[in-house]
Write an enzyme that holds these catalytic residues in place. Structure first.
Site, PDB file in Angstrom:
ATOM      1  N   SER A  13      41.231   4.906 -14.836  1.00 63.65           N
ATOM      2  CA  SER A  13      42.118   4.550 -15.944  1.00 63.65           C
ATOM      3  C   SER A  13      42.184   5.678 -16.971  1.00 63.65           C
ATOM      4  CB  SER A  13      41.637   3.255 -16.598  1.00 63.65           C
ATOM      5  OG  SER A  13      42.489   2.878 -17.649  1.00 63.65           O
ATOM      6  N   TRP A  62      44.121   8.629 -15.528  1.00 55.60           N
ATOM      7  CA  TRP A  62      45.533   8.259 -15.380  1.00 55.60           C
ATOM      8  C   TRP A  62      46.273   8.402 -16.714  1.00 55.60           C
ATOM      9  CZ3 TRP A  62      48.509   4.029 -17.230  1.00 55.60           C
ATOM     10  CH2 TRP A  62      49.750   3.870 -16.624  1.00 55.60           C
ATOM     11  N   HIS A  63      45.623   8.056 -17.806  1.00 62.99           N
ATOM     12  CA  HIS A  63      46.265   8.154 -19.114  1.00 62.99           C
ATOM     13  C   HIS A  63      46.371   9.590 -19.599  1.00 62.99           C
ATOM     14  CE1 HIS A  63      45.565   3.770 -19.432  1.00 62.99           C
ATOM     15  NE2 HIS A  63      46.565   3.819 -20.285  1.00 62.99           N
ATOM     16  N   GLY A  64      45.444  10.457 -19.229  1.00 62.91           N
ATOM     17  CA  GLY A  64      45.499  11.835 -19.681  1.00 62.91           C
ATOM     18  C   GLY A  64      44.158  12.304 -20.198  1.00 62.91           C
TER      19      GLY A  64
END
Length: 570
Positions: free
Chosen positions: A370, A373-375
């Site tokens: 997670s 995935w967000h950065g």
């Protein structure tokens, strides 16, 4: 980019204060509605025309509207790579190879965007985040298609792809324009059932007269009304965001003016900053979901209770559930639902060995996925780490404190339960407005500065709670819960004039005895729940063998069915 296309957006931006790209993004969401209407009217017998229409519209969005030639290259690399990996790589590592490739490729876009530091510009990163969810799921679905069906879970069996789809169908899936830039994400099997219209067939056992109305020879039901409601609600959220963000924004909480207010007022401002930020996501996700509904992809069958068509297949957020959440689970379950489903189905459960229950390794892998995935902004990691601790604290309070506000059998609330709910609501909301602030502020310096301006109250509260439940106080709570249940059992026996020994209880009283001895804390809650779920699955399989078409309950439906089996709330 088409000549002069920026002129109307530049004019609108000068009056609203929004950037040109932000306005064009909203325009693309709204334009998707009439285009989705056209898409639905392409003959059902010509799915190739639907695929071509989808591809052309997405190319217009990427190049004609945003001039994202490099974005086309990025989408092509990810999509072609995933298709080749799924087609030619054999063995159990195939989905993981696809996962590493897709996440690694997306990381390049994240790093580029972070160094560019232009949040007002629309680049391909958002679309690539949606694409990663779709393509990693696609790799797993292809892998499941190569496994014997009896070795798969129900969810895996329903989405398994025994054959690699055609390039045209795959391209249509990748470039589905109503969800191109902001989601919602969905699996290829949903797209396949939609484009072949098998999604709209009436299951056996359902009265054909309950079939939703259609127009002419189309199988896709009418969906203008639910789509319009989503669009209207989304626009209201966007308008509210524009208004509230002028009052509550990151610049204000970073300024010296913020410190002129009292401590409770600063917490309130932080709460409103989070709320105004969530409004933007509410608006965007409602708008994109509405376009998917209008195309027909949001169809989720017929509600057996009301007999009406359901259009929540791609629902991504429940604002009411978030803003009224009394615990972390309710808060997180109602936010970004499709991403949560992706993380659960294609990471959390996939790293768990067959026959084992998900544990620390699964949770850690999901957290890392997670976060990546967000950065790579530090604020994301501050939010994720603190949220993980908040979940642990919330579970402890629900398990060891909440039962004191319920009747001994755990079935009814006492007169004091309303106070517990009120405190839980305030605590959850104030804890999450603190926790999610770095998610908005992004940088480490800004996040720590704002946290310090409210005295790190959520960090201190979380640490104190963790220490409390790690101390002898936890055993004290358990002791008093058991004593409370024992007294209640004795009173119940006296009133009913029943023997006091457990072995003398009548069979129909066993359920009460189990509840009393557990004190709201069953000796093996996992086993109890597993048995209930197994019984439900056996009943569904028995119905399928009798020729009754019925889907396996999931999520809240499975929870409700399990509660009915157990005779108590979970």
């Amino acid at each position: 980019m088409l000549p002069y296309i920026n002129i109307p957006f530049e004019y609108a931006g000068s009056t609203t204060g929004a950037s040109v790209d932000e306005l064009k993004l909203i325009f693309s969401f709204l334009l998707s509605y009439p285009l989705a209407g056209v898409l639905k009217r392409i003959p059902d017998a010509k799915p190739y025309q639907k695929n071509l229409f989808i591809i052309l519209v997405s190319l217009f969005y990427l190049v004609g509207l945003f001039d994202l030639w490099t974005g086309i290259r990025t989408i092509f690399i990810s999509s072609a790579g995933a298709y080749i990996i799924a087609s030619y790589v054999e063995g159990p590592f195939m989905p993981w190879i696809g996962f590493v490739f897709l996440m690694g490729h997306m990381s390049i876009s994240h790093i580029y965007r972070q160094f560019a530091a232009r949040p007002d510009k629309v680049d391909i990163t958002g679309a690539q985040m949606v694409l990663v969810m779709k393509l990693t799921g696609f790799c797993w679905n292809v892998y499941d298609g190569r496994i014997q069906p009896d070795h798969l879970a129900d969810f895996q069996r329903e989405r398994a792809l025994p054959h690699i789809p055609s390039l045209l169908d795959f391209a249509g899936y990748v470039l589905f324009f109503p969800s191109l830039f902001a989601g919602p994400s969905f699996d290829f099997v949903d797209y396949q059932r939609w484009i072949t219209t098998t999604m709209f067939e009436i299951p056996k056992g359902i009265d054909p007269q309950l079939a939703p109305p259609t127009r002419k020879q189309r199988k896709i039901p009418r969906s203008a009304t639910p789509a319009a409601l989503k669009a209207l609600t989304g626009l209201i959220w966007i308008i509210l965001f524009l208004g509230f963000s002028a009052w509550y924004n990151t610049s204000f909480v970073m300024s010296s003016d913020y410190m002129k207010y009292s401590f409770p007022r600063r917490i309130w401002i932080l709460e409103m900053l989070g709320f105004s930020t969530r409004m933007k996501y509410y608006g965007v996700w409602y708008l994109t979901e509405g376009a998917c509904i209008l195309s027909g992809l949001g169809y989720k069958g017929i509600d057996p209770k009301t007999g009406r068509a359901q259009w929540n297949r791609l629902e991504n957020v429940n604002p009411w559930g978030i803003e009224t959440a009394q615990n972390t689970r309710a808060y997180l379950e109602n936010w970004n639902k499709n991403t949560n489903n992706w993380l659960r189905n294609y990471m959390y459960l996939r790293v768990t060995p067959k026959g084992k229950k998900p544990g620390f390794r699964a949770s850690l892998a999901t957290f890392i996925t997670s976060a990546f995935w967000h950065g790579f902004y530090p604020g994301y990691y501050l939010s994720f780490v603190l949220a993980a601790f908040l979940q642990t604290v919330a579970k402890n309070f629900r398990r060891f404190v909440r039962p004191f506000f319920l009747t001994p059998d755990g079935q009814q609330a006492t007169q004091y339960k309303v106070y517990y709910d009120a405190v839980s609501f305030v605590t959850t909301q104030t804890a999450f407005c603190f926790t999610t602030a770095p998610f908005v502020l992004l940088s480490l310096h800004s996040s720590l500065l704002v946290w310090s301006r409210v005295y790190f109250y959520a960090v201190i509260g979380t640490a104190a709670s963790m220490a409390f439940f790690a101390s002898p106080a936890k055993q004290w709570l358990v002791k008093h819960l058991n004593a409370r249940q024992k007294n209640a059992k004795m009173q119940w026996q006296e009133q009913e004039l029943l023997p006091r020994r457990t072995e003398d209880l009548l069979p129909h009283d066993r359920k009460f005895e189990d509840s009393i001895l557990g004190g709201g804390l069953p000796s093996d809650p996992g086993k109890e729940l597993d048995e209930a779920v197994r019984e439900i699955k056996e009943e569904v399989e028995a119905m399928r063998k009798r020729g009754i078409s019925v889907s396996m309950p999931r999520g809240q439906d499975m929870k409700a069915a399990a509660e009915n089996k157990l005779g108590r709330k979970l």
